[in-house]
Scaffold this active site. Structure first.
Site, PDB file in Angstrom:
ATOM      1  N   GLY A  28       0.829  -1.184   0.000  1.00  0.00           N
ATOM      2  CA  GLY A  28       0.000   0.000   0.000  1.00  0.00           C
ATOM      3  C   GLY A  28       0.868   1.240   0.000  1.00  0.00           C
ATOM      4  O   GLY A  28       2.024   1.214   0.439  1.00  0.00           O
ATOM      5  N   TYR A  29       0.302   2.323  -0.470  1.00  0.00           N
ATOM      6  CA  TYR A  29       1.047   3.565  -0.645  1.00  0.00           C
ATOM      7  C   TYR A  29       0.573   4.606   0.356  1.00  0.00           C
ATOM      8  O   TYR A  29      -0.581   5.019   0.326  1.00  0.00           O
ATOM      9  CB  TYR A  29       0.920   4.038  -2.098  1.00  0.00           C
ATOM     10  CG  TYR A  29       1.682   3.097  -2.983  1.00  0.00           C
ATOM     11  CD1 TYR A  29       3.018   3.307  -3.261  1.00  0.00           C
ATOM     12  CD2 TYR A  29       1.088   1.921  -3.437  1.00  0.00           C
ATOM     13  CE1 TYR A  29       3.740   2.397  -4.008  1.00  0.00           C
ATOM     14  CE2 TYR A  29       1.802   1.008  -4.178  1.00  0.00           C
ATOM     15  CZ  TYR A  29       3.131   1.247  -4.458  1.00  0.00           C
ATOM     16  OH  TYR A  29       3.844   0.333  -5.185  1.00  0.00           O
ATOM     17  N   LEU A  30       1.492   5.005   1.239  1.00  0.00           N
ATOM     18  CA  LEU A  30       1.211   6.018   2.244  1.00  0.00           C
ATOM     19  C   LEU A  30       1.274   7.411   1.633  1.00  0.00           C
ATOM     20  O   LEU A  30       0.543   8.304   2.047  1.00  0.00           O
ATOM     21  CB  LEU A  30       2.216   5.904   3.400  1.00  0.00           C
ATOM     22  CG  LEU A  30       2.179   4.571   4.152  1.00  0.00           C
ATOM     23  CD1 LEU A  30       3.450   4.375   4.952  1.00  0.00           C
ATOM     24  CD2 LEU A  30       0.960   4.536   5.053  1.00  0.00           C
TER      25      LEU A  30
END
Length: 158
Positions: A28-30
């Site tokens: 996932g991309y913060l």
């Protein structure tokens, strides 16, 4: 800080006959913008937090730290599903190089990307017969751009 040099290609299902034991990856991309990408990844029983800088040619600065699987799971739980993707990664040997072959799941089912890490940008890459075209410079095929897609990127003329 290390510099990652990699080239990325679209692959055909023919590569699957070379794929043996794969690792399930959820990432996932913060944060993502034109200069920075901050990602959390759960790869099998391991967790990672990775920062990547702006891509310049086939290179970009990369800082990665292993984190506990529990920490990775916690961080992934904070990220909306639209900012996450799932894939299985296989290592495939070809002409003395190890290729990372990613077989995507969910809305990206059917997409197979193969990337190879290099020691230098001008290093020759013997291209296997199971790749169709290079997408190193095509931003649509960056994982950070693939998240949230409802379908595969449309093909452009080579």
């Amino acid at each position: 800080m290390r510099v990652e040099i990699e080239r990325r290609f679209l692959a055909t299902p023919e590569v699957l006959k070379h794929c043996r034991a794969g690792v399930c990856i959820r990432q996932g991309y913060l944060h993502t913008d034109d200069r920075n990408t901050l990602r959390v990844r759960r790869a099998g029983e391991r967790g990672f937090l990775t920062w990547k800088g702006k891509k310049q040619g086939s290179s970009r600065a990369e800082f990665e730290r292993e984190i506990s699987p529990e920490t990775a799971d916690f961080l992934l739980s904070l990220i909306s599903p639209e900012r996450c993707l799932e894939k299985t990664r296989y290592g495939v040997e070809h002409a003395g190089l190890t290729w990372d072959v990613d077989v995507f799941e969910g809305p990206l089912t059917g997409l197979i990307l193969a990337e190879v890490e290099l020691q230098q940008e001008d290093q020759p890459v013997p291209v296997p017969g199971w790749v169709t075209r290079e997408v190193t410079q095509d931003k649509r095929y960056r994982n950070s751009r693939l998240v949230g897609r409802k379908s595969l990127p449309r093909s452009r003329a080579a």
